[in-house]
Design a protein around this motif. Sequence first.
Motif, PDB file in Angstrom:
ATOM      1  N   VAL A   1       0.839  -1.203   0.000  1.00 33.93           N
ATOM      2  CA  VAL A   1       0.000   0.000   0.000  1.00 33.93           C
ATOM      3  C   VAL A   1       0.869   1.247   0.000  1.00 33.93           C
ATOM      4  O   VAL A   1       0.629   2.190  -0.759  1.00 33.93           O
ATOM      5  CB  VAL A   1      -0.942   0.005   1.219  1.00 33.93           C
ATOM      6  N   LEU A   2       1.888   1.264   0.844  1.00 35.10           N
ATOM      7  CA  LEU A   2       2.793   2.414   0.897  1.00 35.10           C
ATOM      8  C   LEU A   2       3.489   2.614  -0.445  1.00 35.10           C
ATOM      9  O   LEU A   2       3.646   3.752  -0.909  1.00 35.10           O
ATOM     10  CB  LEU A   2       3.822   2.229   2.004  1.00 35.10           C
ATOM     11  N   ALA A   3       3.904   1.525  -1.071  1.00 35.67           N
ATOM     12  CA  ALA A   3       4.558   1.626  -2.383  1.00 35.67           C
ATOM     13  C   ALA A   3       3.618   2.248  -3.407  1.00 35.67           C
ATOM     14  O   ALA A   3       4.008   3.149  -4.165  1.00 35.67           O
ATOM     15  CB  ALA A   3       5.007   0.241  -2.852  1.00 35.67           C
ATOM     16  N   ALA A   4       2.364   1.788  -3.420  1.00 38.42           N
ATOM     17  CA  ALA A   4       1.383   2.322  -4.369  1.00 38.42           C
ATOM     18  C   ALA A   4       1.078   3.784  -4.071  1.00 38.42           C
ATOM     19  O   ALA A   4       0.938   4.604  -4.989  1.00 38.42           O
ATOM     20  CB  ALA A   4       0.106   1.493  -4.314  1.00 38.42           C
ATOM     21  N   LEU A   5       0.989   4.125  -2.796  1.00 36.99           N
ATOM     22  CA  LEU A   5       0.688   5.507  -2.414  1.00 36.99           C
ATOM     23  C   LEU A   5       1.836   6.439  -2.774  1.00 36.99           C
ATOM     24  O   LEU A   5       1.619   7.560  -3.268  1.00 36.99           O
ATOM     25  CB  LEU A   5       0.401   5.567  -0.915  1.00 36.99           C
ATOM     26  N   HIS A   6       3.055   6.000  -2.550  1.00 35.90           N
ATOM     27  CA  HIS A   6       4.230   6.794  -2.915  1.00 35.90           C
ATOM     28  C   HIS A   6       4.241   7.082  -4.415  1.00 35.90           C
ATOM     29  O   HIS A   6       4.511   8.219  -4.837  1.00 35.90           O
ATOM     30  CB  HIS A   6       5.498   6.038  -2.505  1.00 35.90           C
ATOM     31  N   LEU A   7       3.931   6.084  -5.221  1.00 31.51           N
ATOM     32  CA  LEU A   7       3.874   6.280  -6.670  1.00 31.51           C
ATOM     33  C   LEU A   7       2.729   7.202  -7.055  1.00 31.51           C
ATOM     34  O   LEU A   7       2.855   8.018  -7.974  1.00 31.51           O
ATOM     35  CB  LEU A   7       3.730   4.934  -7.383  1.00 31.51           C
ATOM     36  N   GLN A   8       1.609   7.087  -6.353  1.00 37.03           N
ATOM     37  CA  GLN A   8       0.457   7.944  -6.648  1.00 37.03           C
ATOM     38  C   GLN A   8       0.785   9.409  -6.381  1.00 37.03           C
ATOM     39  O   GLN A   8       0.512  10.281  -7.217  1.00 37.03           O
ATOM     40  CB  GLN A   8      -0.746   7.516  -5.812  1.00 37.03           C
ATOM     41  N   VAL A   9       1.385   9.697  -5.219  1.00 38.01           N
ATOM     42  CA  VAL A   9       1.723  11.077  -4.876  1.00 38.01           C
ATOM     43  C   VAL A   9       2.741  11.644  -5.865  1.00 38.01           C
ATOM     44  O   VAL A   9       2.627  12.791  -6.315  1.00 38.01           O
ATOM     45  CB  VAL A   9       2.258  11.151  -3.428  1.00 38.01           C
ATOM     46  N   ASN A  10       3.743  10.844  -6.228  1.00 44.79           N
ATOM     47  CA  ASN A  10       4.714  11.283  -7.230  1.00 44.79           C
ATOM     48  C   ASN A  10       4.054  11.495  -8.582  1.00 44.79           C
ATOM     49  O   ASN A  10       4.419  12.408  -9.327  1.00 44.79           O
ATOM     50  CB  ASN A  10       5.844  10.266  -7.347  1.00 44.79           C
ATOM     51  N   GLY A  11       3.090  10.640  -8.899  1.00 44.46           N
ATOM     52  CA  GLY A  11       2.376  10.772 -10.163  1.00 44.46           C
ATOM     53  C   GLY A  11       1.585  12.071 -10.246  1.00 44.46           C
ATOM     54  O   GLY A  11       1.542  12.720 -11.302  1.00 44.46           O
ATOM     55  N   TRP A  12       0.962  12.451  -9.137  1.00 43.23           N
ATOM     56  CA  TRP A  12       0.249  13.731  -9.111  1.00 43.23           C
ATOM     57  C   TRP A  12       1.201  14.890  -9.379  1.00 43.23           C
ATOM     58  O   TRP A  12       0.891  15.795 -10.150  1.00 43.23           O
ATOM     59  CB  TRP A  12      -0.424  13.932  -7.753  1.00 43.23           C
ATOM     60  N   ALA A  13       2.364  14.863  -8.736  1.00 41.84           N
ATOM     61  CA  ALA A  13       3.337  15.934  -8.915  1.00 41.84           C
ATOM     62  C   ALA A  13       3.867  15.958 -10.351  1.00 41.84           C
ATOM     63  O   ALA A  13       4.021  17.035 -10.947  1.00 41.84           O
ATOM     64  CB  ALA A  13       4.490  15.770  -7.930  1.00 41.84           C
ATOM     65  N   GLU A  14       4.138  14.791 -10.895  1.00 45.13           N
ATOM     66  CA  GLU A  14       4.657  14.737 -12.265  1.00 45.13           C
ATOM     67  C   GLU A  14       3.631  15.257 -13.255  1.00 45.13           C
ATOM     68  O   GLU A  14       3.972  15.983 -14.203  1.00 45.13           O
ATOM     69  CB  GLU A  14       5.058  13.309 -12.627  1.00 45.13           C
ATOM     70  N   ARG A  15       2.364  14.911 -13.046  1.00 45.26           N
ATOM     71  CA  ARG A  15       1.314  15.394 -13.941  1.00 45.26           C
ATOM     72  C   ARG A  15       1.232  16.912 -13.899  1.00 45.26           C
ATOM     73  O   ARG A  15       1.083  17.580 -14.937  1.00 45.26           O
ATOM     74  CB  ARG A  15      -0.024  14.795 -13.521  1.00 45.26           C
ATOM     75  N   ALA A  16       1.354  17.478 -12.681  1.00 41.83           N
ATOM     76  CA  ALA A  16       1.320  18.934 -12.539  1.00 41.83           C
ATOM     77  C   ALA A  16       2.481  19.582 -13.283  1.00 41.83           C
ATOM     78  O   ALA A  16       2.316  20.616 -13.954  1.00 41.83           O
ATOM     79  CB  ALA A  16       1.351  19.319 -11.064  1.00 41.83           C
ATOM     80  N   VAL A  17       3.677  18.975 -13.184  1.00 43.53           N
ATOM     81  CA  VAL A  17       4.852  19.525 -13.851  1.00 43.53           C
ATOM     82  C   VAL A  17       4.721  19.426 -15.369  1.00 43.53           C
ATOM     83  O   VAL A  17       5.015  20.377 -16.093  1.00 43.53           O
ATOM     84  CB  VAL A  17       6.127  18.804 -13.373  1.00 43.53           C
TER      85      VAL A  17
END
Length: 220
Positions: free
Chosen positions: A71-87
């Motif tokens: 779960v932590l692994a998936a959440l870490h990727l999700q949060v990074n994914g949000w930031a990457e999409r914004a960039v």
Amino acid sequence: MVGRLRAPTGRYGGKSAAQRQAERRLRFLAAALQLFGDAPGFRATTVAALSEAAGLSTRQFYEEFRTLEDVLAALHLQVNGWAERAVLDAVAEAGALPLAERVTALFRAYAASVTADPRRVRITFVEIIGVSPRLEEQRLARRSHWVDLICAEADAAAARGEAAPRDYRIAATAFIGSVNGLLHDWSAGWVEATLDEVVDELVRQLLSILRPPGWKPASA
């Protein structure tokens, strides 16, 4: 628990099994953002507590994940994914701006995404650290991905004559360390500054890397 339980198949309530599974997964991740990113934190959370916070059963947890680390692994990727999409959205919108304005837009987008919720900061910079070799590899892989993105933008700027032509990988890696450290310390209250001031400082650092003393843009 060696592996996940088999999830039910077929339609129920007008939704397919895949739709129901996706919704359950999102509910577990939302609950994990709250428990891992706030109190009690990843290490003090149990499967039962996470399932209760998600409004689901432990059996449903094991239909989606094997362990809390998953779960932590998936959440870490999700949060990074949000930031990457914004960039990436900022890259598309700021493509025609001068270098300094473009860099500022990109970092405002990244900082706004990561710091939009203090729990995202904790997942990105705190909870992921030291959990296991597997998550450390994931964390470093995501950092490398950000380094690649910076190098790509720097190389493009150099090709346009806006930045000095050089290999930017070492500098970009050092810069990412500055970004992570400063945003973490700011979010923890150890840096007395506004977010705009933090972003401005990071932009100055990056511009000094792209345009070292003595170098002049091609247009000059």
